[in-house]
Design a protein around this motif. Structure first.
Motif, PDB file in Angstrom:
ATOM      1  N   GLU A  78      -6.787   3.943  -7.677  1.00 31.54           N
ATOM      2  CA  GLU A  78      -7.930   4.514  -7.126  1.00 31.54           C
ATOM      3  C   GLU A  78      -7.694   4.326  -5.557  1.00 31.54           C
ATOM      4  N   GLN A  79      -7.605   3.021  -5.184  1.00 34.49           N
ATOM      5  CA  GLN A  79      -7.236   2.468  -3.884  1.00 34.49           C
ATOM      6  C   GLN A  79      -6.070   3.264  -3.114  1.00 34.49           C
ATOM      7  N   PHE A  80      -5.152   3.486  -3.948  1.00 40.52           N
ATOM      8  CA  PHE A  80      -4.109   4.204  -3.303  1.00 40.52           C
ATOM      9  C   PHE A  80      -4.334   5.531  -3.058  1.00 40.52           C
ATOM     10  N   ILE A  81      -5.057   6.426  -4.116  1.00 40.09           N
ATOM     11  CA  ILE A  81      -5.157   7.610  -3.785  1.00 40.09           C
ATOM     12  C   ILE A  81      -5.981   7.835  -2.481  1.00 40.09           C
ATOM     13  N   GLU A  82      -7.209   7.120  -2.397  1.00 39.73           N
ATOM     14  CA  GLU A  82      -8.275   7.172  -1.381  1.00 39.73           C
ATOM     15  C   GLU A  82      -7.531   6.880  -0.049  1.00 39.73           C
ATOM     16  N   LYS A  83      -6.480   5.843   0.057  1.00 40.50           N
ATOM     17  CA  LYS A  83      -5.918   5.484   1.214  1.00 40.50           C
ATOM     18  C   LYS A  83      -4.764   6.627   1.798  1.00 40.50           C
ATOM     19  N   TYR A  84      -4.348   7.108   0.438  1.00 41.00           N
ATOM     20  CA  TYR A  84      -3.161   8.101   0.715  1.00 41.00           C
ATOM     21  C   TYR A  84      -3.745   9.427   1.379  1.00 41.00           C
ATOM     22  N   LYS A  85      -4.904  10.035   0.979  1.00 41.39           N
ATOM     23  CA  LYS A  85      -5.714  11.161   1.603  1.00 41.39           C
ATOM     24  C   LYS A  85      -5.950  10.685   2.924  1.00 41.39           C
TER      25      LYS A  85
END
Length: 219
Positions: free
Chosen positions: A91-98
């Motif tokens: 979840e952190q990865f996807i949020e930061k990625y966006k």
């Protein structure tokens, strides 16, 4: 937790029985050996020795079985913990990625526009190196922000890659997403090549980043 404590207590009890039986077997074994000339006494000692050996074998088998159950339970707990970590890390990865992807795209787009404007307004005095240096100096804060974001994204990617509960397909998707965004970030934070190459690469990397967002959301 209660089951784990019960298993540990059982393992401790069986190991204690094993050690006591071992000592008893050794003691009676020695006495049996010494009394082998006395048939009646020897038979009694032999019987006690064999009983002690039987207890040793049974307690050893029991200890091994319980210890195996403890290891299985510990492995299950580790797997459960790793799955929880993966959910949070993903979840952190996807949020930061966006967020980081949008920041990189915005910077690269501005740089391309500014580079194009510099070409249009320069006449015959256009200098590529000084133009690139001026653009990067202007956006130095954004470049620092992106570099910090890539480092944080890398840490999350490595945590996921080292998590044994994550399937290989998810790992591959996440890692490739990171690599392509890093490539996009390098493109934006370290300008090189010609203007045409820069804009072409921007379009290609922007499409890849957008595609990866959809792939990540499907995990």
């Amino acid at each position: 937790a209660r089951i784990s404590k019960a298993l540990n207590d059982t393992a401790g009890f069986l190991s204690l029985i094993f050690l006591i039986a071992l000592v008893v077997a050794i003691v009676y074994g020695i006495k049996w050996w010494k009394s082998r000339k006395h048939e009646d006494k020897s038979k009694k000692l032999k019987k006690k020795t064999l009983i002690a050996v039987a207890v040793i074998v049974i307690s050893f088998i029991g200890f091994s079985t319980v210890n195996g159950q403890i290891e299985e339970q510990q492995e299950a707990q580790v797997q459960k913990k790793e799955k929880t970590h993966y959910k949070d890390d993903k979840e952190q990865f996807i949020e930061k990625y966006k967020g980081l992807g949008a920041t990189v795209e915005s910077l690269s787009s501005k740089e391309g526009d500014e580079w194009g404007d510099a070409i249009d307004n320069s006449g015959d005095d256009f200098d590529v190196d000084s133009t690139i240096e001026s653009i990067q100096d202007k956006h130095s804060d954004d470049i620092d922000t992106i570099n910090d974001g890539i480092s944080e994204l890398h840490e999350l990617d490595q945590k996921i890659q080292n998590n044994h509960s994550v399937n290989e397909s998810d790992k591959k998707t996440i890692h490739q997403s990171y690599l392509d965004l890093k490539h996009f970030a390098d493109h934006a934070t370290s300008i090189s090549g010609s203007y045409n190459d820069f804009t072409d690469e921007h379009n290609s990397l922007d499409r890849k980043t957008s595609d990866h967002v959809e792939e990540l959301e499907d995990l």
